[in-house]
Write an enzyme that holds these catalytic residues in place. Structure first.
Site, short mmCIF file in Angstrom:
data_model
loop_
_atom_site.label_atom_id
_atom_site.label_comp_id
_atom_site.label_asym_id
_atom_site.label_seq_id
_atom_site.Cartn_x
_atom_site.Cartn_y
_atom_site.Cartn_z
CD GLU A 18 -12.28 -5.21 -2.87
OE1 GLU A 18 -11.83 -6.05 -3.08
OE2 GLU A 18 -13.71 -5.66 -2.09
CG HIS A 78 0.30 2.08 -9.43
ND1 HIS A 78 0.32 1.80 -8.18
CD2 HIS A 78 -0.50 2.44 -10.34
CE1 HIS A 78 -0.85 1.93 -8.59
NE2 HIS A 78 -1.57 2.96 -8.99
NE ARG A 82 -1.42 6.25 0.87
CZ ARG A 82 -1.87 5.47 2.03
NH1 ARG A 82 -1.33 6.08 3.52
NH2 ARG A 82 -1.99 3.45 2.03
CG LEU A 96 9.95 -17.14 -2.30
CD1 LEU A 96 11.31 -16.20 -1.27
CD2 LEU A 96 9.30 -16.86 -3.13
CB VAL A 135 -6.88 -7.35 7.00
CG1 VAL A 135 -6.55 -7.91 8.29
CG2 VAL A 135 -8.13 -7.42 7.18
CB SER A 136 -7.72 -4.26 2.62
OG SER A 136 -7.27 -2.95 3.15
CG ASP A 160 -1.55 0.90 1.09
OD1 ASP A 160 -2.08 1.68 0.25
OD2 ASP A 160 -2.01 1.58 2.03
N GLY A 161 0.38 2.13 -0.69
CA GLY A 161 1.01 3.85 -0.85
C GLY A 161 1.50 4.03 -1.92
CD GLU A 176 1.91 -13.10 16.08
OE1 GLU A 176 1.24 -11.90 16.57
OE2 GLU A 176 1.02 -13.91 16.73
#
Length: 247
Positions: free
Chosen positions: A72, A42, A29, A136, A200-201, A25-26, A212
């Site tokens: 969304e 982005h 901004r 991974l 948590v969206s 997120d962010g 956690e």
């Protein structure tokens, strides 16, 4: 507060969480603070994905799940959605060989068909190319919503119960979880959200039941190894009881 890295008895570092999930997120901004269009945020965020993936692999984290595009997000301005789709196409084109050479298994969860035939085919081809890798596992959630995932799992079980393939009385948590998009990977141990927001969206609602959570002020484009290491240190200080009592 994130202090010095704790040590286990004998001076050994505690193992890292097996599965880390991140709500990235962010980006907007970050761009706004620099007088740049949201799309620049982005693009910078895509660089943060690369740095975080590399750090996670070096730290011994086995599973990394990133919330890339929610169901969304389709309501965002058309030019921003187009830019995000272009970045995904660019990422798959430029990073796939690197992921494969480094043993990374790529998975995408969500409604990929909403991205259109060409991009959906690129996603499937990338998954198939890396399917046998044992390093991974990178899961990217695209056009994803946790409630939608739960509804889809319930609908699948309901259909099987109606057809007599499943005894409704035998449906338990394990069977339900087997119908989720993440059925073949462990639930997250640690959920990180960047940018200072603390929610948590609609992300992995079932899977994060005992995760956690660490919320950091860093905007996603500035996130990298130091921030990931700090979150993992915070995780290692938590006393995980899973609803029980220790001592």
């Amino acid at each position: 507060m994130m202090g010095a890295e704790p040590l286990k008895r004998g001076g050994e570092k505690p193992p890292p969480p097996a599965h880390v999930a991140i709500i990235m997120d962010g980006n907007g901004r970050w761009a706004k603070a620099r007088g740049l269009p949201r799309t620049a945020g982005h693009r910078k965020g895509a660089e943060a994905v690369r740095a975080t993936l590399r750090a996670a692999g070096e730290m011994g984290i086995g599973y990394l799940t990133l919330f890339g595009f929610s169901s969304e997000n389709w309501r965002r301005p058309e030019d921003e959605v187009t830019e995000l789709k272009g970045l995904l196409r660019l990422y798959l084109g430029n990073e796939l060989n690197n992921l494969h050479e480094n043993g990374v298994r790529l998975r995408v969860i969500g409604e990929r068909e909403r991205f259109g035939g060409e991009l959906a085919r690129m996603i499937t081809a990338a998954e198939e190319k890396t399917a046998g890798n044992t390093g991974l596992t990178l899961t990217i959630a695209l056009s994803y919503g946790g409630r939608q995932e739960i509804v889809a799992a319930a609908r699948s079980l309901a259909a099987d119960a109606a057809a007599g393939r499943v005894d409704a009385a035998q449906i338990d948590e394990a069977l339900f979880a087997s119908r989720l998009f993440t059925a073949d990977i462990p639930d997250p141990d640690l959920l990180i959200r960047t940018s200072g927001e603390q929610r948590v969206s609609n992300f992995l609602l079932w899977q994060i039941a005992y995760a956690e959570m660490v919320f950091v002020d860093t905007l996603w484009p500035d996130f990298g190894r130091p921030e990931l290491e700090a979150a993992v240190r915070a995780f290692s200080l938590r006393d995980r009881r899973y609803g029980g009592v220790k001592g």
